[in-house]
Motif scaffolding. Structure first.
Motif, PDB file in Angstrom:
ATOM      1  N   GLY A  47      47.120  35.823  44.138  1.00 28.06           N
ATOM      2  CA  GLY A  47      48.374  35.287  43.640  1.00 28.06           C
ATOM      3  C   GLY A  47      49.528  36.160  44.090  1.00 28.06           C
ATOM      4  O   GLY A  47      49.348  37.343  44.389  1.00 28.06           O
ATOM      5  N   GLN A  48      50.723  35.617  44.126  1.00 25.51           N
ATOM      6  CA  GLN A  48      51.872  36.341  44.642  1.00 25.51           C
ATOM      7  C   GLN A  48      52.123  37.639  43.883  1.00 25.51           C
ATOM      8  O   GLN A  48      52.403  38.676  44.468  1.00 25.51           O
ATOM      9  CB  GLN A  48      53.130  35.467  44.599  1.00 25.51           C
ATOM     10  N   LYS A  49      51.995  37.602  42.555  1.00 21.98           N
ATOM     11  CA  LYS A  49      52.221  38.817  41.769  1.00 21.98           C
ATOM     12  C   LYS A  49      51.193  39.884  42.125  1.00 21.98           C
ATOM     13  O   LYS A  49      51.520  41.051  42.325  1.00 21.98           O
ATOM     14  CB  LYS A  49      52.152  38.505  40.276  1.00 21.98           C
ATOM     15  N   THR A  50      49.923  39.481  42.195  1.00 17.92           N
ATOM     16  CA  THR A  50      48.867  40.436  42.534  1.00 17.92           C
ATOM     17  C   THR A  50      49.095  40.984  43.926  1.00 17.92           C
ATOM     18  O   THR A  50      48.932  42.178  44.172  1.00 17.92           O
ATOM     19  CB  THR A  50      47.483  39.744  42.454  1.00 17.92           C
ATOM     20  N   LYS A  51      49.462  40.106  44.857  1.00 17.34           N
ATOM     21  CA  LYS A  51      49.677  40.529  46.236  1.00 17.34           C
ATOM     22  C   LYS A  51      50.791  41.568  46.316  1.00 17.34           C
ATOM     23  O   LYS A  51      50.673  42.587  46.997  1.00 17.34           O
ATOM     24  CB  LYS A  51      50.019  39.318  47.096  1.00 17.34           C
ATOM     25  N   LEU A  87      41.966  46.299  36.972  1.00 14.54           N
ATOM     26  CA  LEU A  87      42.604  46.446  35.666  1.00 14.54           C
ATOM     27  C   LEU A  87      43.873  45.591  35.575  1.00 14.54           C
ATOM     28  O   LEU A  87      44.195  45.041  34.516  1.00 14.54           O
ATOM     29  CB  LEU A  87      42.931  47.913  35.399  1.00 14.54           C
ATOM     30  N   GLU A  88      44.594  45.458  36.685  1.00 13.16           N
ATOM     31  CA  GLU A  88      45.801  44.634  36.678  1.00 13.16           C
ATOM     32  C   GLU A  88      45.471  43.151  36.563  1.00 13.16           C
ATOM     33  O   GLU A  88      46.278  42.362  36.057  1.00 13.16           O
ATOM     34  CB  GLU A  88      46.619  44.880  37.947  1.00 13.16           C
ATOM     35  N   MET A  89      44.278  42.758  37.000  1.00 11.21           N
ATOM     36  CA  MET A  89      43.880  41.352  36.883  1.00 11.21           C
ATOM     37  C   MET A  89      43.813  40.918  35.422  1.00 11.21           C
ATOM     38  O   MET A  89      43.964  39.731  35.122  1.00 11.21           O
ATOM     39  CB  MET A  89      42.532  41.130  37.581  1.00 11.21           C
ATOM     40  N   TYR A  90      43.590  41.863  34.529  1.00 14.92           N
ATOM     41  CA  TYR A  90      43.614  41.575  33.089  1.00 14.92           C
ATOM     42  C   TYR A  90      44.961  40.965  32.698  1.00 14.92           C
ATOM     43  O   TYR A  90      45.041  40.012  31.923  1.00 14.92           O
ATOM     44  CB  TYR A  90      43.348  42.861  32.304  1.00 14.92           C
ATOM     45  N   THR A  91      46.033  41.534  33.266  1.00 12.60           N
ATOM     46  CA  THR A  91      47.394  41.093  32.932  1.00 12.60           C
ATOM     47  C   THR A  91      47.637  39.649  33.355  1.00 12.60           C
ATOM     48  O   THR A  91      48.342  38.906  32.669  1.00 12.60           O
ATOM     49  CB  THR A  91      48.427  42.004  33.631  1.00 12.60           C
ATOM     50  N   PHE A  92      47.041  39.246  34.492  1.00 14.62           N
ATOM     51  CA  PHE A  92      47.292  37.911  35.029  1.00 14.62           C
ATOM     52  C   PHE A  92      46.294  36.875  34.528  1.00 14.62           C
ATOM     53  O   PHE A  92      46.416  35.697  34.852  1.00 14.62           O
ATOM     54  CB  PHE A  92      47.274  37.958  36.556  1.00 14.62           C
ATOM     55  N   ASP A  93      45.305  37.311  33.745  1.00 13.91           N
ATOM     56  CA  ASP A  93      44.312  36.391  33.190  1.00 13.91           C
ATOM     57  C   ASP A  93      44.854  35.827  31.875  1.00 13.91           C
ATOM     58  O   ASP A  93      45.218  36.582  30.969  1.00 13.91           O
ATOM     59  CB  ASP A  93      42.995  37.146  32.949  1.00 13.91           C
ATOM     60  N   GLN A 118      35.480  34.392  35.261  1.00 17.36           N
ATOM     61  CA  GLN A 118      35.937  35.728  35.633  1.00 17.36           C
ATOM     62  C   GLN A 118      35.038  36.337  36.711  1.00 17.36           C
ATOM     63  O   GLN A 118      35.521  36.989  37.640  1.00 17.36           O
ATOM     64  CB  GLN A 118      35.965  36.634  34.399  1.00 17.36           C
ATOM     65  N   SER A 119      33.738  36.114  36.607  1.00 18.43           N
ATOM     66  CA  SER A 119      32.792  36.673  37.569  1.00 18.43           C
ATOM     67  C   SER A 119      33.033  36.113  38.964  1.00 18.43           C
ATOM     68  O   SER A 119      33.099  36.865  39.954  1.00 18.43           O
ATOM     69  CB  SER A 119      31.350  36.370  37.132  1.00 18.43           C
ATOM     70  N   ILE A 120      33.179  34.802  39.066  1.00 11.11           N
ATOM     71  CA  ILE A 120      33.417  34.169  40.366  1.00 11.11           C
ATOM     72  C   ILE A 120      34.754  34.611  40.931  1.00 11.11           C
ATOM     73  O   ILE A 120      34.892  34.844  42.148  1.00 11.11           O
ATOM     74  CB  ILE A 120      33.342  32.634  40.231  1.00 11.11           C
ATOM     75  N   ASP A 121      35.751  34.757  40.072  1.00 10.64           N
ATOM     76  CA  ASP A 121      37.070  35.218  40.514  1.00 10.64           C
ATOM     77  C   ASP A 121      36.982  36.626  41.107  1.00 10.64           C
ATOM     78  O   ASP A 121      37.565  36.912  42.168  1.00 10.64           O
ATOM     79  CB  ASP A 121      38.038  35.192  39.329  1.00 10.64           C
ATOM     80  N   LEU A 122      36.249  37.514  40.453  1.00  7.66           N
ATOM     81  CA  LEU A 122      36.100  38.886  40.947  1.00  7.66           C
ATOM     82  C   LEU A 122      35.319  38.927  42.255  1.00  7.66           C
ATOM     83  O   LEU A 122      35.704  39.634  43.200  1.00  7.66           O
ATOM     84  CB  LEU A 122      35.399  39.743  39.888  1.00  7.66           C
ATOM     85  N   ILE A 123      34.206  38.198  42.325  1.00  7.44           N
ATOM     86  CA  ILE A 123      33.409  38.155  43.554  1.00  7.44           C
ATOM     87  C   ILE A 123      34.260  37.663  44.718  1.00  7.44           C
ATOM     88  O   ILE A 123      34.178  38.180  45.844  1.00  7.44           O
ATOM     89  CB  ILE A 123      32.173  37.253  43.358  1.00  7.44           C
ATOM     90  N   ASP A 183      36.506  43.969  27.464  1.00  6.94           N
ATOM     91  CA  ASP A 183      36.789  42.879  28.400  1.00  6.94           C
ATOM     92  C   ASP A 183      36.130  43.132  29.752  1.00  6.94           C
ATOM     93  O   ASP A 183      35.756  44.263  30.094  1.00  6.94           O
ATOM     94  CB  ASP A 183      38.301  42.721  28.575  1.00  6.94           C
ATOM     95  N   THR A 184      36.021  42.082  30.531  1.00  4.49           N
ATOM     96  CA  THR A 184      35.357  42.139  31.840  1.00  4.49           C
ATOM     97  C   THR A 184      36.014  43.133  32.774  1.00  4.49           C
ATOM     98  O   THR A 184      35.325  43.907  33.460  1.00  4.49           O
ATOM     99  CB  THR A 184      35.374  40.738  32.494  1.00  4.49           C
ATOM    100  N   TYR A 185      37.335  43.162  32.805  1.00  2.00           N
ATOM    101  CA  TYR A 185      38.041  43.998  33.771  1.00  2.00           C
ATOM    102  C   TYR A 185      37.870  45.489  33.467  1.00  2.00           C
ATOM    103  O   TYR A 185      37.720  46.302  34.386  1.00  2.00           O
ATOM    104  CB  TYR A 185      39.517  43.597  33.815  1.00  2.00           C
TER     105      TYR A 185
END
Length: 447
Positions: free
Chosen positions: A123-127, A147-153, A167-172, A254-256
């Motif tokens: 995503g643009q923010k993550t990028k 850890l930042e992906m927590y913020t956007f989830d 979440q697992s598929i997103d991380l993979i 949490d997962t992250y």
């Protein structure tokens, strides 16, 4: 007092406060490193995800057998040969198997591959956050991004099965993109041209990673990387980083947070950095052994290393030996096949032959040197060949350990899902015995 002196005083105190007599570990039957006296692992849990087999337990002790690695009950040798025998990329299929517990049919596999690709772009923010990150270690950047992906989830703390799988598929999917972008940004900070390539829908994870990282690649490079990813995807619940996932997940976090902790574990040189140690040793041996085909010269130098007289004076031959595998590491055998083919393509057959001879002589010399001091056979582990393979593919050493994480995220997420879906949840909390003597409190003015 100056801060440097306070730090020094506190540091000096560690000499006594952290020293525990080795005899106390025996007295209280402490399983150091969660290992038994016969060097097998202490049984602390049950799983249906992966199995690592290197010996049989008999009444008279452990019997060494050829190593086996099973994913959801399927021998990884059969998995790899079956997939690559059909001339397909296999990492996505291995990920589906580990997450779900069964092999997908064609429609399920194609849908899963499409889902992976849909999640792969950032995503643009993550990028933008990645572009702003500074650092010289990709593993550190990866942990911070997770850890930042927590913020956007939108629902980061939900531990329902559906959300855990999402979440697992997103991380993979995102690990390859994060690692490739982080490395290219690191290069850019050193004056190199910045390349940000978007993943292609028709590419596999292995192909997309090579494309995003370096642009061009050969089919054999992609197939070899794909095999490496399959072989590193899972290794039972007892390896340090996967156990970290299970321990943190058992607390309900949490997962992250759990995955970031696993990255921290894998970053350690005793775990994920082993292939780098092998590569550095291999480079040293290429420079210090003049005749790469002379057994006597190789034996002499390896024995100097074992006597702590050469190389880094640790007495270690990196890439030789494993906590479970004895006669053979199945991952090493399967990766060695690809290394042989890749060496031909890259015209590095002389180096491959030298590495193969080093493997043979290192095992022989280690066993002879240790004699009765070692109670099990040793073999080359997967790290003995993986660094050389990555180097031939054209991967920089900065991504060797992140590549391990990019593969093992599949096993980590599968174990987290299993840990959180036991019928009877229980936080993992082993015991430590305190062996310090009791003391009286002394008032400040009397100290």
């Amino acid at each position: 007092m100056k801060k440097e002196y306070i730090i020094y005083k506190l540091s000096e105190s560690i000499k006594s406060t952290s020293r525990i007599d080795n005899e106390l570990f025996t007295k209280y039957n402490v399983k150091r490193g969660l290992r038994n006296e016969d060097h097998s692992g202490v049984l602390v849990g049950l799983t249906q995800i992966g199995d690592v087999v290197g010996y049989e337990r008999l009444p008279e002790g452990l019997k060494a057998i050829p190593g086996r690695l099973l994913y959801r009950g399927i021998d990884v040798n059969d998995l790899v040969k079956g997939i690559h025998g059909e001339n397909r990329f296999g990492f996505e299929e291995a990920a589906f198997l580990l997450l779900s517990g069964y092999l997908p049919n064609r429609e399920e596999l194609e849908s899963f591959q499409s889902l992976i690709h849909a999640f792969m772009p950032l995503g643009q923010k993550t990028k933008m956050n990645i572009l702003d990150l500074e650092g010289s270690n990709v593993m550190n950047i990866l942990a911070r991004c997770v850890l930042e992906m927590y913020t956007f989830d939108e629902n980061p703390d939900d531990t329902s099965r559906d959300n855990l799988m999402r979440q697992s598929i997103d991380l993979i999917s995102k690990f390859p993109t994060i690692i490739a972008y982080a490395y290219n940004i690191m290069r850019h900070s050193h004056g190199k041209t910045l390349h940000i390539r978007h993943p292609k829908e028709e590419y596999s994870i292995a192909e997309n990673f090579l494309y995003m990282l370096k642009g061009e690649f050969s089919e054999l490079e992609a197939k070899t990387l794909d095999r490496a990813l399959v072989l590193h995807a899972e290794h039972g619940g007892g390896n340090n980083s996967t156990f970290t996932v299970r321990v943190t997940s058992s607390s309900g976090t949490d997962t992250y947070s759990s995955i970031a902790a696993a990255i921290g574990s894998l970053k350690g040189p005793l775990h994920g950095g082993a292939n780098l140690a092998v590569m550095k040793m291999f480079d040293h041996l290429k420079e210090n052994i003049r005749h790469w085909d002379k057994v006597t010269e190789i034996d002499q130098y390896l024995n100097k290393m074992l006597r702590k007289e050469a190389y880094d004076h640790t007495g270690l031959i990196y890439g030789i030996g494993h906590a479970v595998y004895t006669i053979s590491d199945p991952r090493a055998l399967l990766l060695k096949e690809m290394a042989r083919d890749l060496a031909k393509e890259k015209e590095r057959e002389e180096e491959y032959a030298f590495l193969e001879l080093l493997e043979e002589r290192a095992i022989e010399n280690f066993m002879n040197f240790k004699g009765t001091k070692v109670n099990k056979r040793v073999c080359a582990n997967v790290d003995f060949y993986s660094g050389f393979v990555y180097d031939m593919i054209g991967l920089p050493q900065e991504v060797f350990t992140p590549l391990f994480a990019m593969s093992r995220i599949t096993g980590w997420t599968a174990h987290r899902i299993e840990e959180l879906n036991f019928d009877s949840k229980r936080i993992i909390r082993p015991a430590y015995k305190n062996v310090a003597a009791e003391r009286k409190f002394v008032p400040l003015k009397q100290r």
